[in-house]
Design a protein around this motif. Structure first.
Motif, mmCIF file in Angstrom:
data_model
loop_
_atom_site.group_PDB
_atom_site.id
_atom_site.type_symbol
_atom_site.label_atom_id
_atom_site.label_comp_id
_atom_site.label_asym_id
_atom_site.label_seq_id
_atom_site.Cartn_x
_atom_site.Cartn_y
_atom_site.Cartn_z
ATOM 1 N N GLN A 184 18.383 -3.769 -23.859
ATOM 2 C CA GLN A 184 17.802 -2.640 -23.720
ATOM 3 C C GLN A 184 16.487 -3.035 -24.618
ATOM 4 N N TYR A 185 16.445 -3.915 -25.459
ATOM 5 C CA TYR A 185 14.933 -4.250 -25.916
ATOM 6 C C TYR A 185 14.053 -4.728 -25.292
ATOM 7 N N GLU A 186 14.650 -5.467 -24.095
ATOM 8 C CA GLU A 186 13.595 -5.948 -23.254
ATOM 9 C C GLU A 186 13.186 -4.833 -22.362
ATOM 10 N N LEU A 187 13.823 -3.874 -21.954
ATOM 11 C CA LEU A 187 13.305 -2.921 -21.294
ATOM 12 C C LEU A 187 12.214 -2.053 -22.118
ATOM 13 N N TYR A 188 12.485 -1.946 -23.262
ATOM 14 C CA TYR A 188 11.763 -1.061 -24.169
ATOM 15 C C TYR A 188 10.308 -2.146 -24.182
ATOM 16 N N LEU A 189 10.347 -3.036 -24.276
ATOM 17 C CA LEU A 189 9.180 -3.931 -24.309
ATOM 18 C C LEU A 189 8.450 -3.981 -23.020
#
Length: 525
Positions: A184-189
């Motif tokens: 989810q952190y990669e999607l946020y970035l």
């Protein structure tokens, strides 16, 4: 099983057995996180099976087909005929199928829920240590043979369950102790308007959606990011907290969201609900702009002019009014905003429930960042199962204990000194027939066992109180003889009290107690 009433009775029986199994699981005192997690999953499975049986009972009770009512009428009218017809059907089945296997008793499937896996592990470790010590002593062939013939106990924790746990969680989740939001952190970035944060900062501000610009919240990538967060948290609850009441939390979140949306008090959505920046909306392209400069540039662009011409031709063809199109655009935008805000509210509720685990995740990441690679590998090795460590330690231990005199082992696993062996008289063995011919080494252990539960229980089974006067007696016959003698002496003491006590009448005549009261009752004195 053709009988509908028997199906209903069997369902009730299954529900009762499952409820007792859940009680047995909840009463077990477990200390390992792995075992607690397996227990919760087993309880969740049993609750699911109870719900299935309850639905079956409900369907049978409704009796939409009328077969249950028909069967009950048949039993009521022809009781004995119905009984013997079913009995004949059972006999006929086994007569034509003599090799059919016996039905497995259902109660055997629930015995394993009563055994504590940690206590069983302790017993197995103690047995391994005892067998190793006995293997070095004499005359132990029979003992080892008998131990090997005993059936192995089963618990609710199987090897399959432990392997399933390892595949169910990622390495960073540590069997549900922490959360793993790297995906989810990669999607946020990858969001265009999102602020670039580190993973620790992201975990700290994961539910602060009011800081995101409104333009970002209308991108499809943002909705995809929210869906990914919802799916992860729901899956985490199912894996790490299977008994968590998720529908109740969703109902509370829905009630809070509806009230907040009606009062325009949802964080980050108050301006949009109040109609802020409504003049910076392109009705043709269905876009909203944050600044007047970008709005003016868009209105003068060729893309907008083409979209305006297409919309104008479509209106001329369909005859729809501009007010109707504007109302439809506003309604669609409001529905999308409400759906996005609802997803944010759900995630806020999930993060509130998992606040402790998210905080522990941040602490664990900060701690691991300060470790070297060797320290991390050592930490992983120390987190292995206790049983595996015990077996490896026993296999790798090449030291041979020299014990030619067969002395007892001390607390360190080595033979005690010979002078201590002689001091306590451990070479003298005492046998107690009352305790089942148990052998005690040394006078101290022999004297102590008279106050232990085993000896006291066996004395009660013989009907003899475990008093001080029976200490030192190890024969059943001697204990019974002494008990008979004690009872006779008690009876004599009661009789002697009536004989030895003297009473004097008014004339000075002296009588014993019994004679005095007999004469007094007769009125002679």
């Amino acid at each position: 099983m053709n009988s509908i009433i028997e199906q209903q009775r069997q369902a009730y029986e299954d529900i009762e057995r499952m409820e007792l199994a859940i009680v047995d699981l909840m009463l077990q005192d477990l200390s390992k996180h792995r075992h607690k997690l397996v227990r919760e999953q087993k309880i969740n499975e049993l609750l699911g099976q109870i719900q299935q049986r309850s639905k079956l009972i409900s369907e049978i009770s409704k009796d939409e087909s009328g077969l249950r009512h028909k069967e009950m009428d048949s039993i009521a009218e022809h009781q004995f005929n119905e009984f013997y017809s079913r009995l004949e059907g059972i006999r006929s089945f086994y007569r034509h199928n003599p090799d059919s296997s016996v039905v497995h008793p259902p109660e055997l499937d629930y015995i394993k829920y009563k055994t504590n896996p940690e206590e069983l592990e302790d017993k197995q470790r103690a047995k391994l240590a005892r067998d190793k010590v006995l293997a070095e002593s004499e005359d132990v062939a029979n003992v080892l043979f008998l131990d090997g013939e005993q059936p192995q106990e089963q618990t609710f924790v199987s090897e399959y369950d432990l392997q399933k746990l390892d595949t169910m969680f990622s390495g960073d989740e540590r069997l549900g102790r922490y959360v793993d939001l790297n995906e989810q952190y990669e999607l946020y970035l990858n969001l265009k308007e999102a602020e670039k944060l580190s993973y620790l900062e992201y975990l700290k501000s994961i539910d602060k959606f009011e800081l995101y610009p409104h333009k970002l919240k209308r991108y499809p990538q943002y909705v995809e990011y929210l869906d990914s967060l919802c799916q992860y948290f729901e899956g985490f609850f199912a894996r790490a907290m299977p008994l968590f009441n998720l529908p109740k939390v969703l109902a509370e979140a829905k009630e809070e969201f509806d009230n907040g949306w009606a009062q325009n008090s949802i964080k980050g959505w108050g301006d949009i609900q109040n109609g802020a920046n409504s003049e910076l909306v392109c009705k043709v392209c269905n876009k909203q702009f944050e600044k007047p400069t970008t709005y003016g540039a868009h209105m003068s662009s060729r893309k907008h002019q083409k979209a305006f011409e297409r919309a104008k031709d479509a209106k001329a063809t369909s005859g729809s009014s501009e007010k109707t199109d504007q109302a439809n655009i506003t309604t669609q935008r409001a529905e999308r905003d409400r759906e996005t805000a609802w997803k944010e509210a759900i995630i806020r509720k999930y993060t509130q429930v998992l606040a402790t685990r998210i905080r522990d995740t941040r602490s664990n990441i900060e701690r691991r960042q300060a470790l070297t690679e060797e320290e991390r590998n050592k930490e992983i090795e120390e987190e292995e199962d206790d049983e595996t460590e015990f077996i490896i330690e026993e296999e790798d231990k090449d030291e041979q204990i020299y014990n030619p005199l067969n002395l007892p082992l001390g607390w360190d696993g080595k033979p005690i000194p010979y002078w201590l062996y002689k001091l306590h008289g451990l070479g003298v063995k005492f046998e107690c027939e009352i305790c089942g011919n148990a052998i005690y080494r040394g006078r101290k252990a022999f004297e102590k066992h008279f106050q232990e539960t085993r000896h006291a229980t066996n004395m009660r089974r013989l009907g003899i109180p475990n008093t001080r006067q029976f200490h030192g007696i190890v024969s059943i016959e001697e204990a019974q003889q002494l008990w008979e003698r004690v009872q006779k002496e008690k009876k004599k003491q009661v009789a002697n009290t009536d004989t030895f006590e003297e009473y004097e009448d008014s004339e000075g005549n002296v009588f014993n107690k019994k004679t005095y009261f007999d004469l007094k009752r007769q009125g002679l004195i």
